[in-house]
Design an enzyme around this catalytic site. Structure first.
Site, PDB file in Angstrom:
ATOM      1  CB  SER A 118      -6.203  -3.689  -5.933  1.00 16.17           C
ATOM      2  OG  SER A 118      -6.198  -3.040  -6.696  1.00 16.17           O
ATOM      3  CE1 TYR A 161      -1.555  -3.473  -3.317  1.00 16.29           C
ATOM      4  CE2 TYR A 161      -2.075  -3.906  -5.223  1.00 16.29           C
ATOM      5  CZ  TYR A 161      -2.583  -3.126  -4.248  1.00 16.29           C
ATOM      6  OH  TYR A 161      -2.922  -1.737  -3.765  1.00 16.29           O
TER       7      TYR A 161
HETATM    8  N1  LIG Z   1      -3.721   4.121  -5.486  1.00 12.35           N
HETATM    9  C1  LIG Z   1      -4.159   3.337  -6.334  1.00 12.35           C
HETATM   10  O1  LIG Z   1      -3.792   3.381  -7.655  1.00 12.35           O
HETATM   11  C2  LIG Z   1      -4.365   1.966  -4.947  1.00 12.35           C
HETATM   12  C3  LIG Z   1      -5.422   1.278  -6.365  1.00 12.35           C
HETATM   13  C4  LIG Z   1      -6.502   0.357  -5.460  1.00 12.35           C
HETATM   14  C5  LIG Z   1      -6.170   0.087  -4.342  1.00 12.35           C
HETATM   15  N2  LIG Z   1      -4.869   1.010  -3.350  1.00 12.35           N
HETATM   16  C6  LIG Z   1      -5.293   0.542  -2.426  1.00 12.35           C
HETATM   17  O2  LIG Z   1      -5.942   1.788  -1.891  1.00 12.35           O
HETATM   18  C7  LIG Z   1      -5.160   1.869  -0.638  1.00 12.35           C
HETATM   19  C8  LIG Z   1      -4.416   3.099  -0.250  1.00 12.35           C
HETATM   20  O3  LIG Z   1      -3.560   4.156  -1.187  1.00 12.35           O
HETATM   21  P1  LIG Z   1      -3.332   4.712  -1.948  1.00 12.35           P
HETATM   22  O4  LIG Z   1      -3.247   4.694  -2.905  1.00 12.35           O
HETATM   23  O5  LIG Z   1      -3.874   6.319  -0.569  1.00 12.35           O
HETATM   24  O6  LIG Z   1      -1.604   5.059  -1.017  1.00 12.35           O
HETATM   25  P2  LIG Z   1      -0.934   6.034  -0.460  1.00 12.35           P
HETATM   26  O7  LIG Z   1       0.737   5.587  -0.400  1.00 12.35           O
HETATM   27  O8  LIG Z   1      -0.770   7.358  -0.738  1.00 12.35           O
HETATM   28  O9  LIG Z   1      -1.151   5.871   1.165  1.00 12.35           O
HETATM   29  C9  LIG Z   1      -1.030   4.551   1.942  1.00 12.35           C
HETATM   30  C10 LIG Z   1      -0.764   4.766   3.123  1.00 12.35           C
HETATM   31  O10 LIG Z   1      -1.167   3.774   3.927  1.00 12.35           O
HETATM   32  C11 LIG Z   1       0.369   4.216   5.112  1.00 12.35           C
HETATM   33  N3  LIG Z   1       0.820   2.685   5.512  1.00 12.35           N
HETATM   34  C12 LIG Z   1       1.556   2.124   4.782  1.00 12.35           C
HETATM   35  N4  LIG Z   1       1.662   1.015   5.498  1.00 12.35           N
HETATM   36  C13 LIG Z   1       1.600   0.963   6.966  1.00 12.35           C
HETATM   37  C14 LIG Z   1       1.542  -0.057   7.975  1.00 12.35           C
HETATM   38  N5  LIG Z   1       2.438  -0.321   8.289  1.00 12.35           N
HETATM   39  N6  LIG Z   1       0.619   1.122   8.803  1.00 12.35           N
HETATM   40  C15 LIG Z   1      -0.289   1.781   8.991  1.00 12.35           C
HETATM   41  N7  LIG Z   1      -0.007   2.360   7.921  1.00 12.35           N
HETATM   42  C16 LIG Z   1       0.744   2.370   7.094  1.00 12.35           C
HETATM   43  C17 LIG Z   1       1.121   4.970   4.801  1.00 12.35           C
HETATM   44  O11 LIG Z   1       2.131   5.761   5.264  1.00 12.35           O
HETATM   45  C18 LIG Z   1      -0.089   6.537   3.798  1.00 12.35           C
HETATM   46  O12 LIG Z   1      -0.205   6.833   4.352  1.00 12.35           O
HETATM   47  C19 LIG Z   1      -4.497   1.621   0.155  1.00 12.35           C
HETATM   48  O13 LIG Z   1      -4.407   0.053   0.401  1.00 12.35           O
HETATM   49  C20 LIG Z   1      -4.030   0.677  -1.791  1.00 12.35           C
HETATM   50  O14 LIG Z   1      -3.254  -0.547  -1.217  1.00 12.35           O
HETATM   51  C21 LIG Z   1      -4.691   2.511  -4.838  1.00 12.35           C
END
Ligand SMILES: NC(=O)c1ccc[n+]([C@@H]2O[C@H](COP(=O)([O-])OP(=O)(O)OC[C@H]3O[C@@H](n4cnc5c(N)ncnc54)[C@H](O)[C@@H]3O)[C@@H](O)[C@H]2O)c1
Length: 290
Positions: free
Chosen positions: A167, A180
């Site tokens: 991130s 985080y």
């Molecule tokens: N959305 C943002 O702005 C953003 C920005 C930078 C990085 N990220 C990173 O991108 C990745 C995806 O995020 P997103 O925005 O799609 O979030 P999201 O919440 O839509 O998706 C995350 C997924 O991970 C699953 N998950 C959670 N805990 C788990 C576990 N213990 N085992 C297996 N699956 C699990 C959830 O059920 C969900 O489907 C994450 O690593 C997040 O930190 C997100």
């Protein structure tokens, strides 16, 4: 008129991952789902896993078993093989069993996307031990476990691509997200070390650092308040968008579509990115320049 040559060049470009076995964690929802569909469109066979559980401290909806099943159905409908498993990335034995099932049913894993992640919000001194442990477990230990169970599939063939989702919080601090931020910084350290360890085996290991993306993770009161300076700000979605557009260099991009991250994931997994390893690619609309 479109020539036969240009059609076949187009088809070749669309088949970069024909028959490749791609393992994606946290795939039922958000960006993971977009990545899975993007790989499926390019011919991959997929192993999609998601815990499909709600953590008490996480103030936005995580995936459900129904979403995981629906995604598997969509991928099958596209004519691709898929294994869909309700599996927690923090459970080493379950992840090992899933990787072994993938090997038996689809073949060894070629590409792994360590995508699962969560967050919750609290100033560091008010954060509970449970919040800290849950976030570090999923966002850092879960990434290590995902890599640990996939690497043995790659070593003997001297081939593989590992992409870990960090991130912009892997590079900068963010109010109320110390767990985080620590985990996402940790992912970059893990990626650099894996790159050193795996280069002799021709395995590329890279990270992606997205800015704010249009998923449930970025659409909740707690993140609006964190953007505005901490809990209790009563900020709105519009306020968060305004701040996002101020910290990004492009002032009009709002939250990036998940597909924008998928495009970079697929590029990193492709032969075109074969000379990159140990890097952290910002997909950040310029945020990290200042
Ligand atoms: N959305 C943002 O702005 C953003 C920005 C930078 C990085 N990220 C990173 O991108 C990745 C995806 O995020 P997103 O925005 O799609 O979030 P999201 O919440 O839509 O998706 C995350 C997924 O991970 C699953 N998950 C959670 N805990 C788990 C576990 N213990 N085992 C297996 N699956 C699990 C959830 O059920 C969900 O489907 C994450 O690593 C997040 O930190 C997100």
């Amino acid at each position: 008129m479109v020539s036969v040559v240009s059609i076949s060049v187009y088809q070749a470009a669309r088949q970069r991952f024909q028959q490749k076995v791609v393992f994606i964690t946290g795939a039922a929802h958000g960006m993971g789902r977009a990545h899975a569909l993007a790989f499926a469109r390019e011919g991959a066979r997929l192993v999609i896993c998601d815990a499909c559980r709600q953590y008490e401290s996480v103030p936005y909806p995580l995936a459900t078993p129904e979403e995981l099943a629906a995604l598997a159905g969509e991928i099958e409908g596209m004519g691709n093989a898929v294994i869909a498993a309700q599996c927690d990335v923090t459970d080493l034995a379950a992840m090992q069993a899933l990787a072994e099932r993938a090997r038996q049913e689809l073949g060894p894993i070629d590409i792994v996307i360590a995508n699962a992640g969560i967050y919750s919000f609290a100033p560091s001194w008010e954060m509970s031990e449970q919040q800290w442990d849950e976030t570090l477990n999923v966002d850092l230990k879960g990434v290590w476990i995902t890599c640990k169970v996939s690497i043995p599939h790659m070593l003997p063939r001297k081939s593989g691509k590992i992409i870990c989702i960090s991130s912009t919080a892997g590079v900068k601090g963010v109010h109320s997200l110390s767990h985080y931020v620590a985990a996402k910084h940790g992912v970059l350290g893990l990626v650099k070390t894996l790159a050193i360890e795996l280069a002799p085996y021709n395995i590329n290991v890279n990270a992606i650092c997205p800015t704010s993306v249009d998923t449930d993770m970025c659409k909740n009161q707690a993140i609006y308040d964190a953007f505005a300076g901490g809990p209790g700000q009563l900020a709105t979605y519009e306020h968060m968008l305004e701040l996002t557009n101020q910290i990004n260099l492009f002032p009009d991009r709002d939250l990036l579509p998940p597909q924008a991250i998928s495009e970079v994931v697929l590029w990193l997994a492709s032969d075109e990115a074969r000379h990159l390893t140990g890097s952290a690619i910002p997909v950040d609309a310029g945020y990290l320049t200042r």
